[in-house]
Motif scaffolding. Structure first.
Motif, PDB file in Angstrom:
ATOM      1  N   LYS A 222       4.829   2.643 -12.270  1.00 44.86           N
ATOM      2  CA  LYS A 222       5.276   1.627 -11.364  1.00 44.86           C
ATOM      3  C   LYS A 222       5.757   0.789 -11.582  1.00 44.86           C
ATOM      4  O   LYS A 222       6.723  -0.172 -10.686  1.00 44.86           O
ATOM      5  CB  LYS A 222       3.813   1.549 -10.422  1.00 44.86           C
ATOM      6  N   MET A 223       5.610   0.114 -12.864  1.00 44.00           N
ATOM      7  CA  MET A 223       5.378  -1.340 -13.204  1.00 44.00           C
ATOM      8  C   MET A 223       6.887  -1.235 -13.590  1.00 44.00           C
ATOM      9  O   MET A 223       8.337  -2.101 -13.467  1.00 44.00           O
ATOM     10  CB  MET A 223       4.882  -1.929 -14.675  1.00 44.00           C
ATOM     11  N   GLN A 224       7.752  -0.244 -14.352  1.00 46.21           N
ATOM     12  CA  GLN A 224       8.626   0.191 -14.525  1.00 46.21           C
ATOM     13  C   GLN A 224      10.037  -0.191 -13.482  1.00 46.21           C
ATOM     14  O   GLN A 224      10.881  -0.723 -13.021  1.00 46.21           O
ATOM     15  CB  GLN A 224       9.157   1.475 -15.463  1.00 46.21           C
ATOM     16  N   GLU A 225       9.540   0.534 -12.578  1.00 45.02           N
ATOM     17  CA  GLU A 225       9.720   0.963 -11.289  1.00 45.02           C
ATOM     18  C   GLU A 225      10.353  -0.253 -10.344  1.00 45.02           C
ATOM     19  O   GLU A 225      11.258  -0.278 -10.050  1.00 45.02           O
ATOM     20  CB  GLU A 225       9.019   1.443 -10.132  1.00 45.02           C
ATOM     21  N   LEU A 226       9.514  -1.121 -10.075  1.00 44.91           N
ATOM     22  CA  LEU A 226       9.828  -2.461  -9.704  1.00 44.91           C
ATOM     23  C   LEU A 226      10.446  -3.556 -10.653  1.00 44.91           C
ATOM     24  O   LEU A 226      10.635  -4.067 -10.039  1.00 44.91           O
ATOM     25  CB  LEU A 226       7.881  -2.981  -9.470  1.00 44.91           C
ATOM     26  N   ASP A 227      10.124  -3.631 -12.094  1.00 43.63           N
ATOM     27  CA  ASP A 227      10.834  -3.768 -12.816  1.00 43.63           C
ATOM     28  C   ASP A 227      12.420  -3.601 -12.801  1.00 43.63           C
ATOM     29  O   ASP A 227      13.238  -4.793 -12.740  1.00 43.63           O
ATOM     30  CB  ASP A 227      10.728  -4.422 -14.424  1.00 43.63           C
ATOM     31  N   ALA A 228      12.647  -3.035 -12.476  1.00 44.30           N
ATOM     32  CA  ALA A 228      13.949  -2.318 -12.466  1.00 44.30           C
ATOM     33  C   ALA A 228      14.818  -2.261 -11.364  1.00 44.30           C
ATOM     34  O   ALA A 228      16.072  -2.766 -11.188  1.00 44.30           O
ATOM     35  CB  ALA A 228      14.637  -1.098 -12.827  1.00 44.30           C
ATOM     36  N   GLU A 229      14.121  -2.399  -9.973  1.00 42.57           N
ATOM     37  CA  GLU A 229      14.608  -2.766  -8.558  1.00 42.57           C
ATOM     38  C   GLU A 229      14.719  -4.368  -9.123  1.00 42.57           C
ATOM     39  O   GLU A 229      15.515  -5.170  -8.160  1.00 42.57           O
ATOM     40  CB  GLU A 229      13.568  -2.306  -7.656  1.00 42.57           C
ATOM     41  N   PHE A 230      13.300  -5.204  -8.714  1.00 48.23           N
ATOM     42  CA  PHE A 230      13.172  -6.455  -8.455  1.00 48.23           C
ATOM     43  C   PHE A 230      13.626  -7.342 -10.022  1.00 48.23           C
ATOM     44  O   PHE A 230      13.618  -8.513  -9.685  1.00 48.23           O
ATOM     45  CB  PHE A 230      12.069  -6.559  -7.825  1.00 48.23           C
ATOM     46  N   LYS A 231      13.620  -7.057 -10.607  1.00 48.75           N
ATOM     47  CA  LYS A 231      14.501  -8.226 -12.069  1.00 48.75           C
ATOM     48  C   LYS A 231      12.734  -9.145 -12.511  1.00 48.75           C
ATOM     49  O   LYS A 231      12.997  -9.789 -12.809  1.00 48.75           O
ATOM     50  CB  LYS A 231      15.571  -8.487 -12.169  1.00 48.75           C
ATOM     51  N   PHE A 232      11.258  -8.745 -12.148  1.00 46.43           N
ATOM     52  CA  PHE A 232      10.587  -9.794 -12.113  1.00 46.43           C
ATOM     53  C   PHE A 232      10.297  -9.889 -13.339  1.00 46.43           C
ATOM     54  O   PHE A 232      10.367 -11.549 -13.267  1.00 46.43           O
ATOM     55  CB  PHE A 232       9.336  -9.004 -11.775  1.00 46.43           C
ATOM     56  N   THR A 233      10.426  -9.135 -14.236  1.00 44.74           N
ATOM     57  CA  THR A 233      10.349 -10.536 -15.877  1.00 44.74           C
ATOM     58  C   THR A 233      11.366 -10.991 -16.190  1.00 44.74           C
ATOM     59  O   THR A 233      11.216 -12.296 -17.367  1.00 44.74           O
ATOM     60  CB  THR A 233      10.267  -9.247 -16.893  1.00 44.74           C
ATOM     61  N   GLN A 234      12.694 -10.622 -15.192  1.00 51.59           N
ATOM     62  CA  GLN A 234      13.756 -12.360 -15.522  1.00 51.59           C
ATOM     63  C   GLN A 234      14.392 -13.117 -14.978  1.00 51.59           C
ATOM     64  O   GLN A 234      14.290 -13.959 -14.412  1.00 51.59           O
ATOM     65  CB  GLN A 234      15.186 -11.719 -15.509  1.00 51.59           C
TER      66      GLN A 234
ATOM     67  N   LEU B  65       0.097  -9.346 -13.403  1.00 48.73           N
ATOM     68  CA  LEU B  65       0.043  -8.037 -13.024  1.00 48.73           C
ATOM     69  C   LEU B  65       0.335  -7.877 -14.697  1.00 48.73           C
ATOM     70  O   LEU B  65      -0.311  -6.342 -14.623  1.00 48.73           O
ATOM     71  CB  LEU B  65       0.668  -7.419 -12.371  1.00 48.73           C
ATOM     72  N   ALA B  66       1.139  -7.301 -15.510  1.00 53.38           N
ATOM     73  CA  ALA B  66       1.676  -7.064 -16.638  1.00 53.38           C
ATOM     74  C   ALA B  66       0.680  -6.799 -17.515  1.00 53.38           C
ATOM     75  O   ALA B  66       0.450  -6.234 -18.383  1.00 53.38           O
ATOM     76  CB  ALA B  66       2.798  -7.928 -17.237  1.00 53.38           C
ATOM     77  N   ILE B  67      -0.628  -8.132 -17.611  1.00 52.60           N
ATOM     78  CA  ILE B  67      -1.725  -7.551 -18.790  1.00 52.60           C
ATOM     79  C   ILE B  67      -2.206  -7.087 -18.210  1.00 52.60           C
ATOM     80  O   ILE B  67      -2.939  -6.820 -19.055  1.00 52.60           O
ATOM     81  CB  ILE B  67      -1.811  -9.807 -18.554  1.00 52.60           C
ATOM     82  N   GLY B  68      -2.622  -7.363 -17.438  1.00 53.05           N
ATOM     83  CA  GLY B  68      -3.564  -6.017 -16.256  1.00 53.05           C
ATOM     84  C   GLY B  68      -2.688  -4.503 -16.447  1.00 53.05           C
ATOM     85  O   GLY B  68      -4.164  -3.452 -17.039  1.00 53.05           O
TER      86      GLY B  68
ATOM     87  N   SER C  84       0.928  -0.833   0.244  1.00 52.13           N
ATOM     88  CA  SER C  84      -0.571   0.071   0.522  1.00 52.13           C
ATOM     89  C   SER C  84       0.483   1.456   0.116  1.00 52.13           C
ATOM     90  O   SER C  84       0.481   2.222  -0.572  1.00 52.13           O
ATOM     91  CB  SER C  84      -0.970  -0.509   1.321  1.00 52.13           C
ATOM     92  N   GLU C  85       2.052   1.063   0.050  1.00 48.62           N
ATOM     93  CA  GLU C  85       2.745   2.329   0.514  1.00 48.62           C
ATOM     94  C   GLU C  85       3.316   2.392  -0.836  1.00 48.62           C
ATOM     95  O   GLU C  85       3.910   3.912  -1.169  1.00 48.62           O
ATOM     96  CB  GLU C  85       4.079   2.397   1.501  1.00 48.62           C
TER      97      GLU C  85
ATOM     98  N   ARG D 137       0.278  -9.679  -5.188  1.00 44.07           N
ATOM     99  CA  ARG D 137      -1.201 -10.153  -5.644  1.00 44.07           C
ATOM    100  C   ARG D 137      -1.855  -8.275  -4.740  1.00 44.07           C
ATOM    101  O   ARG D 137      -3.661  -8.385  -4.915  1.00 44.07           O
ATOM    102  CB  ARG D 137      -1.780 -10.968  -4.844  1.00 44.07           C
ATOM    103  N   SER D 138      -1.247  -8.276  -4.160  1.00 46.28           N
ATOM    104  CA  SER D 138      -1.831  -7.287  -3.174  1.00 46.28           C
ATOM    105  C   SER D 138      -1.651  -5.766  -3.828  1.00 46.28           C
ATOM    106  O   SER D 138      -2.401  -5.103  -2.867  1.00 46.28           O
ATOM    107  CB  SER D 138      -1.436  -6.849  -1.860  1.00 46.28           C
ATOM    108  N   LEU D 139      -1.061  -5.647  -4.983  1.00 47.90           N
ATOM    109  CA  LEU D 139      -1.511  -4.077  -5.643  1.00 47.90           C
ATOM    110  C   LEU D 139      -2.416  -4.175  -6.899  1.00 47.90           C
ATOM    111  O   LEU D 139      -2.461  -3.512  -7.795  1.00 47.90           O
ATOM    112  CB  LEU D 139      -0.203  -4.201  -6.866  1.00 47.90           C
ATOM    113  N   GLY D 140      -3.192  -5.228  -7.053  1.00 47.15           N
ATOM    114  CA  GLY D 140      -4.536  -5.498  -7.622  1.00 47.15           C
ATOM    115  C   GLY D 140      -4.413  -6.120  -8.452  1.00 47.15           C
ATOM    116  O   GLY D 140      -3.387  -6.026  -9.283  1.00 47.15           O
ATOM    117  N   GLU D 141      -5.468  -5.993  -9.774  1.00 45.91           N
ATOM    118  CA  GLU D 141      -5.316  -6.429 -11.017  1.00 45.91           C
ATOM    119  C   GLU D 141      -3.971  -5.377 -12.109  1.00 45.91           C
ATOM    120  O   GLU D 141      -4.237  -5.433 -12.910  1.00 45.91           O
ATOM    121  CB  GLU D 141      -6.195  -6.485 -12.067  1.00 45.91           C
ATOM    122  N   LYS D 142      -3.555  -3.439 -11.462  1.00 44.36           N
ATOM    123  CA  LYS D 142      -3.508  -3.262 -12.164  1.00 44.36           C
ATOM    124  C   LYS D 142      -2.604  -1.766 -11.848  1.00 44.36           C
ATOM    125  O   LYS D 142      -3.254  -1.308 -11.282  1.00 44.36           O
ATOM    126  CB  LYS D 142      -4.445  -2.045 -13.283  1.00 44.36           C
ATOM    127  N   VAL D 143      -1.439  -1.817 -12.614  1.00 41.14           N
ATOM    128  CA  VAL D 143      -1.694  -0.023 -11.835  1.00 41.14           C
ATOM    129  C   VAL D 143      -0.212   0.279 -12.999  1.00 41.14           C
ATOM    130  O   VAL D 143      -0.295   0.289 -14.354  1.00 41.14           O
ATOM    131  CB  VAL D 143       0.259  -0.946 -10.731  1.00 41.14           C
TER     132      VAL D 143
END
Ligand code: BES
Ligand code: ZN
Length: 610
Positions: A515-527, A540-543, A475-476, A505-511
């Motif tokens: 925010k997606m770019q930030e997350l991906d840069a920080e935690f490398k989720f796509t990889q 989340l990426a589809i949503g 939420s933060e 899951r707590s981020l809901g269906e869409k951000v």
């Protein structure tokens, strides 16, 4: 006078109806009250070119009524002939072909006939069987085959009484091409031989849905005195590392609910098209390689399949309407194994994720499908594979535990397994056992759980500080907090797979894209190489219409065929016109690599016409 005659007629009609009903199983034509199969011997040749299993099934009969025929289920089998012990041909008739159920096969039995041999070949399209070309395996050197018989697919490769209410012992002789090894839900080889002929024996009686065969370039490595792993050569080392705790799980399980009754417990890792996480084939769990996360974080699946050695394989649901007796008990037992190995804090985190998932799924289900006791007559038993049997079942048992107290409850459950070992049980049989043997059962709202919808008020809650902290982080982050500050503020480097699942899951269906770019840069989720995290990230990426993850989406949907991952992703894609187009384009490429269990589901999601 007149009225008593009428009454007589009604009573006798009722009797006739009941007698017919008694034989009328929900998903099988078998009439085990008249003639049942007590032993099966399979003699099959595995031919990868024609994609056929060819040979014979010899069944030993328990004839309870003279003059009655043997009724078997078959689907898509080409029957060459049926013979008796002396080789004489026996007359048989095949019924009308029915969707899902296949055909009834009636074999006439003269006096004195106690064994019958069915000479047959399976169809290349047999739904239980997936024939993989070398390119579809991990090592890409040799072809591979595996079966998935549950719920009613055994009949597509073995003529049998395909109902969980009938048990038989079995033996088998399987001929495979050179360089390949065969394994079954039975006593297994640990090395290849030069002849390509493998022999098997299952001395404990099992229902047909536990018949299983895998053939491939397999290697074995031991994990402990009575367990080990089979996998393709390049997977073996990783698999052995991941399953390090298996021997301890067996010990923990035995301590809870009594001795392991199946001799060895081995696990085989199948190629990634395996449509399930795991399948509890006795002595040899079939598992997806998508749990090989490299950090042992997804081994609850092994606890689950191992637990089935008691709940399901030892005490079996009588019909698929009683499926929660298999799966609800198993989720409960799995949780107890996890708690005993890794502690309550960890297992409660898993329980909380389970509760969240259950609540989510409850929104999507028809009311009647949310009773524990299902009504699957006239439907595919696959429809019963929802969070109800698994997770409502789990919380029902957890409620019973909490009301009874663990000590009494554990003694009760242990006696349930002991008293009904190698039997098939109904929901009603369980409720009777509860009334008779569980102290204080009268005051427990059992009926509302079993014969009523949704989650009753008596459902236990699961409170975990761990995940509360994760929710705060989510939420933060959705507010002002930068992804780059999450690590410092919430110690994300200590997070497990489950923390990340809950976060995503707590981020809901869409951000937002930012925010997606930030997350991906920080935690490398796509990889990410972790299938559970990848799945949640791609949802989340589809949503969020996050384009940079779409190549990974295609890769994930093409490289593994686990229905639990595929179905939600294709469903989310199909929510928008653009997504549906993408989904169909990916499916066109991916579909030939999926098992029939997965294509059956995804065809419906995408409105796919073959
Ligand atoms: N027995 C099931 C798989 C199954 C159920 C196959 C019904 C066909 C029909 C197996 O034990 C199972 O539940 N697998 C789960 C994993 C588990 C950890 C919840 C799966 O595959 O997702
Ligand atoms: Zn299960």
């Amino acid at each position: 006078m007149k009225s008593s005659l009428f009454l007589c007629l009604v009573v006798s009609l009722l009797f006739a109806f009941n007698a017919a009903q008694a034989q009328n199983l929900p998903h099988s034509c078998a009439k085990p009250d008249e003639v049942s199969v007590s032993h099966l011997h399979l003699d099959l040749n595995v031919d990868f070119d024609s994609k056929k299993l060819t040979g014979s099934a010899k069944v030993t009969l328990d004839r309870k009524a003279a003059d009655k025929s043997l009724w078997l289920d078959i689907k898509g089998l080409a029957i060459e002939k049926v013979t008796d012990e002396s080789g004489k041909e026996l007359a048989f008739t095949l019924g009308r072909e029915q969707a899902d159920l296949g055909q009834a096969m009636e074999i006439e039995l003269a006096a004195g006939i106690d064994t019958v041999t069915i000479h047959y070949a399976s169809s290349p399209k047999a739904e239980a069987v997936q024939w993989l070309s070398p390119e579809q395996t991990t090592d890409k050197q040799h072809p591979f085959l595996f079966t998935q018989s549950q719920a009613i697919l055994a009949r597509t490769w073995v003529p049998c009484q395909d109902t969980p209410g009938v048990r038989m012992t079995y033996s088998a002789k399987i001929q495979v091409p050179p360089h390949l090894m065969a394994v079954m839900s039975a006593s297994n080889p640990q090395e290849k031989n030069d002849t390509g002929v493998y022999e098997f024996e299952m001395k404990q009686p099992i229902p047909s849905y536990l018949l299983a065969l895998a053939v491939g370039d397999l290697k074995f490595k031991s994990l402990g005195p009575r367990s080990g792993v089979y996998a393709e050569p390049s997977v073996l080392k990783k698999a052995v590392w991941e399953l390090y705790d298996t021997p301890r799980m067996i010990t923990a399980a035995e301590k809870l609910y009594g001795p392991y009754r199946w001799d060895r417990y081995d696990v085989i890792f199948l190629p990634s098209s395996f449509p399930f996480g795991g399948m509890e084939n006795p002595r040899l769990t079939f598992a997806t390689p998508t749990i090989l996360a490299g950090d042992r974080s997804l081994v609850a699946l092994i606890a689950h399949e191992l637990a089935h050695s008691w709940s399901g394989n030892l005490v079996t649901n009588s019909t698929w309407n009683d499926f929660w007796l298999n799966e609800g008990f198993t989720v409960y037992f799995e949780q107890r194994i996890m708690e005993s190995l890794y502690g309550r804090k960890y297992s409660e985190m898993l329980a909380r994720l389970t509760l969240d998932g259950l609540k989510e799924e409850l929104n999507e289900l028809e009311q009647r499908d949310t009773w524990l006791k299902l009504d699957l007559v006239g439907r595919n038993p696959d429809d019963g594979m929802t969070a109800i049997a698994y997770d409502k079942g789990y919380f029902f048992l957890r409620m019973l535990e909490e009301r009874t107290g663990r000590e009494k409850w554990d003694a009760f459950l242990k006696s349930w397994f002991e008293k009904h070992a190698f039997q098939s049980m109904t929901t009603e049989g369980f409720l009777d056992y509860v009334s008779a043997n569980l102290e204080g059962a009268d005051s427990i709202p059992v009926k509302a759980w079993v014969y009523g919808p949704g989650l009753p008020e008596s459902c236990p809650d699961v409170v975990t500080e761990e995940l509360a902290n994760v929710e705060k982080a989510a939420s933060e982050f959705l507010g002002e907090l930068k992804a780059s500050d999450l690590a410092a503020k919430f110690a994300t480097k200590d997070w497990t797979t489950h923390h990340w699942n809950h976060f995503l899951r707590s981020l809901g269906e869409k951000v937002s894209t930012n925010k997606m770019q930030e997350l991906d840069a920080e935690f490398k989720f796509t990889q990410s190489g972790n299938s559970e995290i990848t799945h949640d990230w791609l949802m989340l990426a589809i949503g969020s219409d996050y384009e940079p993850a779409m190549d990974r989406l295609e890769e994930f949907l093409t490289q593994q065929g686990r229905r639990k991952f595929l179905a939600p992703l294709y469903t989310r894609l199909s929510k928008t016109a653009k997504g549906l187009r993408r989904g169909k384009a990916i499916y066109t490429k991916a579909r030939p690599g999926y098992h029939s269990v997965s294509t059956g589901t995804i065809d419906k999601i995408l409105g796919w016409k073959q």
